[in-house]
Motif scaffolding. Sequence first.
Motif: not given
Length: 201
Positions: A13, A17, A51-52, A57-58, A60-61, A64-65
């Motif tokens: 994951r 990212v 994972h995403f 979805g990735l 968005d991650a 967030e990171d």
Amino acid sequence: MAPPARPNRGDARAALVAAGRNLFALQGYDATTTRQIAAEAAVSHALLRYHFSTKAGLRDAVDEDVLGSFADAVASAREEGIEHGSLAEVGRATALLFGADRERRRYVRRVLIDGDDRAAALLTRLVAGAEREVERLLPQPSTLPPQERSWATYQILFLILGPLLLEPALHTVLGDDPFAPETLAERSKANQRLLRHGLLA
């Protein structure tokens, strides 16, 4: 020579990212495929889906990171002995977040320059965070008219994001890395003086 080891499922994951952040910054979101990201991360495409679910979805991650690391930057500033809750702490944390990390800087610049809905969403989140800091740092927030308070938030963001957006040109004009630790520290101190005392006060 043996090929590099693939990350295990627990590390996949984080690798995805990091790969997404790097490729979105270099190529832009639309031009980057999930298969490119999986290959860059050295994991299977199925793990990206696991994972995403989707490229969105990735993304968005990745957001967030990038934005979620402010708390870590504040903690690092405190470890350096900077007074908790002070303008200096915010300045140092911002420098660590947007200054010391070239990849995150490049990602934010690309998103804002692309100017799509994601840019507006990212800027909205940055504004919300800056608003919280302005409310916390102003001795008496209620004494500042609402319109001025609103622009104070944007003015702080302009001080932070201006060098980030202009980094390639600044590098040429200054003849040096505008995010080198010494330059970053000088700019942070100058920004704090400006915010405390005003440029033409």
